[in-house]
Motif scaffolding. Structure first.
Motif, PDB file in Angstrom:
ATOM      1  N   LYS A  27     -19.303 -62.100  16.033  1.00 33.64           N
ATOM      2  CA  LYS A  27     -17.938 -62.194  15.505  1.00 33.64           C
ATOM      3  C   LYS A  27     -17.149 -63.337  16.136  1.00 33.64           C
ATOM      4  CE  LYS A  27     -16.989 -57.443  14.047  1.00 33.64           C
ATOM      5  NZ  LYS A  27     -16.276 -56.198  14.393  1.00 33.64           N
ATOM      6  N   HIS A  31     -15.392 -67.004  13.990  1.00 37.42           N
ATOM      7  CA  HIS A  31     -14.030 -67.546  14.026  1.00 37.42           C
ATOM      8  C   HIS A  31     -13.686 -67.820  15.485  1.00 37.42           C
ATOM      9  CE1 HIS A  31      -9.978 -68.120  12.230  1.00 37.42           C
ATOM     10  NE2 HIS A  31      -9.608 -67.918  13.493  1.00 37.42           N
ATOM     11  N   SER A  54     -15.501 -72.967  12.681  1.00 41.22           N
ATOM     12  CA  SER A  54     -15.714 -71.577  12.265  1.00 41.22           C
ATOM     13  C   SER A  54     -16.603 -71.530  11.033  1.00 41.22           C
ATOM     14  CB  SER A  54     -14.364 -70.897  11.994  1.00 41.22           C
ATOM     15  OG  SER A  54     -13.570 -70.888  13.155  1.00 41.22           O
ATOM     16  N   PHE A  58     -14.807 -66.848   7.064  1.00 42.09           N
ATOM     17  CA  PHE A  58     -14.116 -66.217   8.181  1.00 42.09           C
ATOM     18  C   PHE A  58     -13.268 -67.222   8.960  1.00 42.09           C
ATOM     19  CE2 PHE A  58     -18.246 -64.100   7.503  1.00 42.09           C
ATOM     20  CZ  PHE A  58     -17.792 -62.859   7.103  1.00 42.09           C
ATOM     21  N   TYR A  63      -9.101 -63.529   8.904  1.00 39.04           N
ATOM     22  CA  TYR A  63     -10.490 -63.305   9.318  1.00 39.04           C
ATOM     23  C   TYR A  63     -10.705 -61.904   9.897  1.00 39.04           C
ATOM     24  CZ  TYR A  63      -9.175 -63.958  14.247  1.00 39.04           C
ATOM     25  OH  TYR A  63      -8.639 -63.818  15.500  1.00 39.04           O
ATOM     26  N   LEU A  66     -11.349 -59.627   7.054  1.00 37.80           N
ATOM     27  CA  LEU A  66     -12.675 -59.886   6.469  1.00 37.80           C
ATOM     28  C   LEU A  66     -13.796 -59.355   7.351  1.00 37.80           C
ATOM     29  CD1 LEU A  66     -12.199 -63.541   5.116  1.00 37.80           C
ATOM     30  CD2 LEU A  66     -11.856 -61.365   3.929  1.00 37.80           C
ATOM     31  N   LEU A  67     -13.680 -59.560   8.655  1.00 38.36           N
ATOM     32  CA  LEU A  67     -14.682 -59.005   9.571  1.00 38.36           C
ATOM     33  C   LEU A  67     -14.639 -57.481   9.557  1.00 38.36           C
ATOM     34  CD1 LEU A  67     -14.278 -61.449  12.604  1.00 38.36           C
ATOM     35  CD2 LEU A  67     -16.228 -61.295  11.050  1.00 38.36           C
ATOM     36  N   LEU A 123     -18.257 -64.107   0.865  1.00 40.33           N
ATOM     37  CA  LEU A 123     -18.051 -62.824   1.541  1.00 40.33           C
ATOM     38  C   LEU A 123     -18.904 -61.728   0.934  1.00 40.33           C
ATOM     39  CD1 LEU A 123     -16.449 -61.173   3.649  1.00 40.33           C
ATOM     40  CD2 LEU A 123     -14.742 -60.754   1.845  1.00 40.33           C
TER      41      LEU A 123
END
Length: 486
Positions: A27, A31, A54, A58, A63, A66-67, A123
């Motif tokens: 992770k 980003h 990045s 993301f 971000y 999204l994560l 995504l």
């Protein structure tokens, strides 16, 4: 054979957890702060682009959402798939079911990493891979618990499974170490290597897993305390009245033949009717909510509140897993000695609530207090969670109300862990929504979940207390009879 089955299933589920861990390590790479990095000469990004290092998608300001979507795609799919998985697990050979699940899990884990080498920036690709991986990973837990339950009777099940349950922490540590090797260079390998290892372990499972003791002419274990049948079918062959191994094999073979046709797999509603399944399932929902909130948010909490560096916060957070290993073994030992699973869980949950409150207020005053409080919280939070998902699931799956039908173990395990997985998905989600209002409110939410978990076990605790009183009354009555014979 028992030692081999414990080792093999330990490695199997460690691989499952190893393949789940890389996403939390990568992770920070998806980003990152590009201002601290040197832009390559051949870079084609705009000069004003502050997120050139990045990984799209993301690299935007949203971000975190999204994560979070990638995380929840796995957790929600896992929770839903777990209820279905147990039903299939009862009707398919465990060796085929488990090995196929591991190979597919290795495939989807590797596909996530291949997105780096294939230069995929959509995504939906990563979310879809996580959904598929969450579904196939549901093959793991019901299968390994069923296999261990087939080989080990009730005697020391809590202690054995308490040690065995450390595979989750071992898998997390292995996944972190392996993913960390490539995270700063080619982060795709952080997924591909664990995926390949998991798939290879699936092939080993297909070749060597033994589902039942009868498959290798061993006597099946006792699942219930039945003094009348204790001498006819002992769990320990050494204490058998029959002197030779061949006698035990003949007895097991003849008894299996006398049983007639193999019992049918239990239905979903039939599993819910087993006494204790609903209570322990709902209790695990709240216990797992607390455990997974710590798992996903503890490093960030330590980083923000205690002001340790990111690496120090990550290292400190592993102490919670260390406490979880100790708690699982302690819970198993105590519940074996007292023969009271529900009471053991309830007491640990009651103690966990004030300890979490203290950790939030005094646990960040220094490195020593942080270490001590993290280990204690890990013991009390993960102890009941480990006991319910292992020994309790095995006990209920071989409950005496089933009248010898052991085909319910996988379904019961899937129901309990599937319900708990709903809490695992809700906990981190609620923490993300509540944390902007202050970390105190997050801990109040966790304490409330712990209290609800305790309340759900009240009826079972009351029944265990009545059983204790009855047992004490019988023992005192027999001692009086011996002291004052008629």
């Amino acid at each position: 054979f028992r030692g081999f089955i414990l080792l093999l299933t330990f490695l199997i589920y460690a691989c499952y957890h190893m393949s789940r861990k890389p996403i939390s390590i990568v992770k920070s790479r998806l980003h990152q702060n590009c201002s601290e990095m040197v832009r390559p000469v051949n870079d084609t990004h705009d000069l004003n682009d502050t997120t050139w290092c990045s990984w799209s998608p993301f690299d935007k300001d949203d971000y975190k959402e999204l994560l979070g979507a990638v995380d929840n795609a796995f957790l929600v799919a896992y929770a839903i798939g777990m209820f279905i998985s147990g039903i299939f697990g009862e009707r398919l050979p465990l060796r085929y079911y488990l090995s196929a699940g591991m190979v597919l899990s290795g495939l989807f884990t590797s596909l996530f990493g291949l997105g780096y080498f294939w230069n995929i920036h959509m995504l939906w690709y990563f979310v879809l891979i996580q959904i598929c991986n969450g579904l196939v990973q549901t093959t793991g837990w019901p299968s390994v618990v069923t296999c261990v339950g087939n080989w080990f009777g009730k005697g020391k099940r809590g202690f054995i499974m308490g040690i065995w349950n450390s595979h989750t922490s071992v898998g997390n540590i292995l996944g972190s170490l392996i993913a960390g090797v490539w995270v700063n260079q080619h982060w795709g390998l952080s997924f591909i290597v664990p995926g390949i290892i998991t798939a290879i372990m699936g092939v080993i499972t297909f070749l060597f897993l033994i589902e039942y003791p009868e498959d290798v002419d061993c006597t099946p274990p006792r699942h219930h305390d039945d003094p009348e049948k204790e001498q006819d079918n002992p769990e320990d062959p050494v204490n058998s009245p029959y002197s030779s191994r061949e006698s035990n094999v003949d007895i097991a073979a003849s008894s299996s033949k006398e049983q007639g046709p193999e019992p049918e797999a239990i239905s979903f509603l039939g599993a819910l009717r087993i006494p204790g399944v609903i209570e322990f399932s709902l209790c695990l929902l709240f216990a797992k909510l607390v455990s997974y909130t710590f798992l996903y948010w503890l490093p960030l909490y330590i980083f923000n509140v205690a002001h340790f560096s990111a690496k120090e916060a990550g290292d400190l957070s592993t102490l919670f897993d260390v406490g979880g290993i100790i708690g699982g073994i302690m819970a198993g030992l105590i519940s074996d000695y007292t023969n009271s699973r529900a009471t053991t869980c309830c007491i640990m949950l009651i103690l966990a609530a004030p300890m979490m409150f203290l950790y939030n207020y005094i646990g960040q005053n220094g490195i020593t207090s942080s270490i001590v409080m993290l280990i204690i919280c890990g013991v009390l939070v993960n102890g009941p969670y480990a006991l319910i998902t292992t020994a309790v699931s095995a006990d209920l799956g071989t409950h005496e109300s089933l009248k010898g039908n052991a085909k319910a173990l996988s379904t019961v395990t899937a129901i309990i862990d599937g319900t708990g997985s709903i809490g695992a998905a809700l906990g981190p989600l609620l923490a993300g929504l509540i944390s902007p209002t202050g970390w105190n409110n997050v801990f109040y939410m966790l304490i409330s979940a712990d209290v609800l978990a305790c309340l759900l076990l009240c009826r079972l605790v009351y029944k265990e207390i009545l059983a204790w009183k009855t047992a004490c009354g019988r023992s005192s009555g027999s001692s009086l009879a011996l002291t004052h014979p008629r």
